[in-house]
Scaffold this motif. Structure first.
Motif, mmCIF file in Angstrom:
data_model
loop_
_atom_site.group_PDB
_atom_site.id
_atom_site.type_symbol
_atom_site.label_atom_id
_atom_site.label_comp_id
_atom_site.label_asym_id
_atom_site.label_seq_id
_atom_site.Cartn_x
_atom_site.Cartn_y
_atom_site.Cartn_z
ATOM 1 N N SER A 8 0.433 -1.914 0.173
ATOM 2 C CA SER A 8 -0.128 0.184 0.178
ATOM 3 C C SER A 8 0.746 1.133 -0.296
ATOM 4 O O SER A 8 1.671 1.156 -0.335
ATOM 5 C CB SER A 8 -1.214 0.254 0.979
ATOM 6 O OG SER A 8 -2.106 1.131 1.444
ATOM 7 N N ASP A 14 -5.451 1.759 5.034
ATOM 8 C CA ASP A 14 -6.785 1.832 5.452
ATOM 9 C C ASP A 14 -7.968 1.717 4.774
ATOM 10 O O ASP A 14 -9.501 1.125 4.950
ATOM 11 C CB ASP A 14 -7.515 2.533 7.278
ATOM 12 C CG ASP A 14 -6.701 2.568 8.429
ATOM 13 O OD1 ASP A 14 -6.302 2.171 8.461
ATOM 14 O OD2 ASP A 14 -6.290 4.306 8.327
ATOM 15 N N ASP A 15 -7.865 1.637 3.172
ATOM 16 C CA ASP A 15 -8.584 1.196 2.635
ATOM 17 C C ASP A 15 -9.999 0.070 2.979
ATOM 18 O O ASP A 15 -9.044 -0.896 3.048
ATOM 19 C CB ASP A 15 -8.369 1.252 1.057
ATOM 20 C CG ASP A 15 -9.190 0.796 -0.250
ATOM 21 O OD1 ASP A 15 -9.972 1.809 -0.427
ATOM 22 O OD2 ASP A 15 -8.665 -0.415 -0.571
ATOM 23 N N SER A 16 -11.376 -0.040 2.730
ATOM 24 C CA SER A 16 -11.796 -0.719 2.548
ATOM 25 C C SER A 16 -11.918 -2.254 2.404
ATOM 26 O O SER A 16 -12.342 -2.952 2.327
ATOM 27 C CB SER A 16 -13.316 -0.461 3.033
ATOM 28 O OG SER A 16 -13.539 0.044 1.984
ATOM 29 N N LEU A 18 -8.835 -3.216 0.854
ATOM 30 C CA LEU A 18 -7.622 -3.803 1.177
ATOM 31 C C LEU A 18 -8.594 -4.313 2.613
ATOM 32 O O LEU A 18 -7.300 -5.521 2.428
ATOM 33 C CB LEU A 18 -6.402 -2.646 1.539
ATOM 34 C CG LEU A 18 -5.377 -2.579 1.882
ATOM 35 C CD1 LEU A 18 -4.855 -3.850 0.462
ATOM 36 C CD2 LEU A 18 -4.392 -2.252 1.786
ATOM 37 N N ASP A 19 -8.428 -4.210 3.914
ATOM 38 C CA ASP A 19 -9.533 -4.648 4.643
ATOM 39 C C ASP A 19 -9.825 -5.844 3.996
ATOM 40 O O ASP A 19 -9.678 -6.898 5.000
ATOM 41 C CB ASP A 19 -9.794 -3.552 5.392
ATOM 42 C CG ASP A 19 -9.882 -4.440 6.842
ATOM 43 O OD1 ASP A 19 -9.870 -4.168 7.611
ATOM 44 O OD2 ASP A 19 -11.317 -4.665 7.397
ATOM 45 N N ARG A 22 -7.756 -8.047 3.341
ATOM 46 C CA ARG A 22 -6.808 -8.855 4.151
ATOM 47 C C ARG A 22 -7.384 -10.215 4.786
ATOM 48 O O ARG A 22 -6.765 -11.037 5.327
ATOM 49 C CB ARG A 22 -6.128 -8.194 4.847
ATOM 50 C CG ARG A 22 -5.514 -8.448 6.425
ATOM 51 C CD ARG A 22 -5.039 -7.205 6.893
ATOM 52 N NE ARG A 22 -6.071 -6.717 8.018
ATOM 53 C CZ ARG A 22 -6.884 -7.500 8.685
ATOM 54 N NH1 ARG A 22 -6.343 -7.863 8.918
ATOM 55 N NH2 ARG A 22 -8.276 -6.974 9.567
ATOM 56 N N ARG A 23 -8.765 -9.605 5.246
ATOM 57 C CA ARG A 23 -9.242 -11.095 5.908
ATOM 58 C C ARG A 23 -9.674 -12.284 4.965
ATOM 59 O O ARG A 23 -9.927 -13.142 5.736
ATOM 60 C CB ARG A 23 -10.667 -10.222 6.317
ATOM 61 C CG ARG A 23 -10.449 -8.981 7.473
ATOM 62 C CD ARG A 23 -11.939 -8.768 7.897
ATOM 63 N NE ARG A 23 -12.688 -7.439 7.563
ATOM 64 C CZ ARG A 23 -13.285 -7.833 6.886
ATOM 65 N NH1 ARG A 23 -13.956 -9.067 6.731
ATOM 66 N NH2 ARG A 23 -13.540 -6.892 5.753
ATOM 67 N N THR A 33 -0.332 -9.394 6.186
ATOM 68 C CA THR A 33 0.234 -7.981 6.623
ATOM 69 C C THR A 33 0.658 -6.631 5.754
ATOM 70 O O THR A 33 0.421 -7.209 4.427
ATOM 71 C CB THR A 33 1.200 -8.002 7.136
ATOM 72 O OG1 THR A 33 2.339 -8.140 6.610
ATOM 73 C CG2 THR A 33 1.797 -8.803 8.543
ATOM 74 N N VAL A 34 -0.618 -5.399 6.164
ATOM 75 C CA VAL A 34 -0.528 -4.167 4.816
ATOM 76 C C VAL A 34 1.045 -3.802 5.001
ATOM 77 O O VAL A 34 1.353 -3.258 6.251
ATOM 78 C CB VAL A 34 -1.785 -3.238 4.962
ATOM 79 C CG1 VAL A 34 -1.318 -2.206 4.069
ATOM 80 C CG2 VAL A 34 -3.329 -4.635 5.357
#
Length: 299
Positions: A8, A14-16, A18-19, A22-23, A33-34
């Protein structure tokens, strides 16, 4: 379990989307990890795979970004793909290899040259709206839609005089009514498609606050759209001399004057993938990440 880095920029950790990714990847048992791409403290050799995602500041640091891609092992998409794709002159390669692309001229700075291109494209230079943007850009940064040719030329000249490559295109009217269709591939397979609403208002000039306008609607790509999207990917492979081994790809299409799909952009670097808008899209991407890790060998 493998260690996966999602690359990133500091402003977009904190992009939605991206989250969500990640999950989804973490749910498959990976340690995700970011990481910020230009953080010197990160040892990229520690990761079984590094996936470029929200590195959206790269346009301000293009040379440094390309140098970083060459240093990172097990990077997707690959560094040679990124070098080719981050300069929109790749559209010339696609056109040369028979892929239908939106008409584009480069570094146009005078009326005579603009008129010659307009004649070749079969449009009225004075009655046509024009889009001008730099060849290295993300989103709609430094991009504008002009109703007056003088304004379009002033914008294009300013880009050229600043040492950038300027693109000039006739505005595609179908975008106002139907938007752009983004066709998404993960692991080489068709995943999903969305329609993106028009972002550029006529004659408003250069703005950096258009993200709030973006309206995304899931859709099913037509056979013709999928065919053109696949042609674009094949042309990219031919331009780069072989298989691309793409983890992700986004082909943005518009309807040309005859209604047939044309490529407006081929996004192989850090595109939004619109994962939150389509059920199962994040999980398909996560599965493709696992396949990529397995093909490369785990660390």
């Amino acid at each position: 379990m493998a260690r996966i880095a999602l690359a990133s920029s500091a402003s977009y950790v904190d992009d939605s989307e991206l989250d969500l990714l990640r999950r989804a990847v973490g749910n498959l048992g990976h340690d995700v990890t970011v990481e910020v791409w230009d953080d010197d403290a990160v040892d990229w050799h520690d990761f079984a795979l590094t996936v470029i995602r929200t590195t959206w500041d790269y346009t301000d640091h293009h040379d440094e970004f390309l140098a970083w891609t060459r240093r990172v092992p097990r990077l997707r998409n690959r560094s040679d793909v990124i070098a080719w794709n981050t300069h929109k002159t790749y559209l010339r390669d696609l056109a040369r290899l028979g892929c239908p692309v939106i008409p584009t001229a480069w570094d146009v700075t005078d009326q005579d040259t603009l008129a010659k291109h307009a004649e070749a494209w079969g449009v009225d230079a004075d009655a046509t709206e024009w889009v001008v943007k730099p060849a290295v850009s993300a989103g709609s940064r430094d991009t504008a839609r002009w109703t007056d040719t003088d304004d379009a030329l002033t914008h294009s000249r300013a880009l050229v005089e600043s040492g950038r490559t300027a693109m000039l295109q006739p505005y595609v009217d179908s975008v106002d009514a139907h938007g752009e269709t983004a066709v998404l591939f993960v692991g080489g397979e068709l995943s999903h498609a969305v329609v993106k609403g028009a972002m550029l208002a006529p004659g408003e000039g250069i703005r950096d606050d258009r993200d709030s306008r973006e309206k995304i609607t899931p859709t099913t790509a037509s056979d013709a759209q999928v065919d053109v999207a696949r042609r674009a990917l094949r042309a990219a492979g031919e331009a780069l001399g072989g298989g691309l081994d793409l983890l992700y790809a986004r082909v943005d299409l518009v309807a040309g004057p005859d209604g047939a799909p044309q490529v407006i952009e081929l996004e192989l670097t850090e595109p939004s993938l619109f994962l939150p808008y389509v059920d199962g899209a994040a999980e398909r991407f996560a599965s493709a990440v696992t396949s990529a890790v397995n093909s490369l060998g785990r660390v």
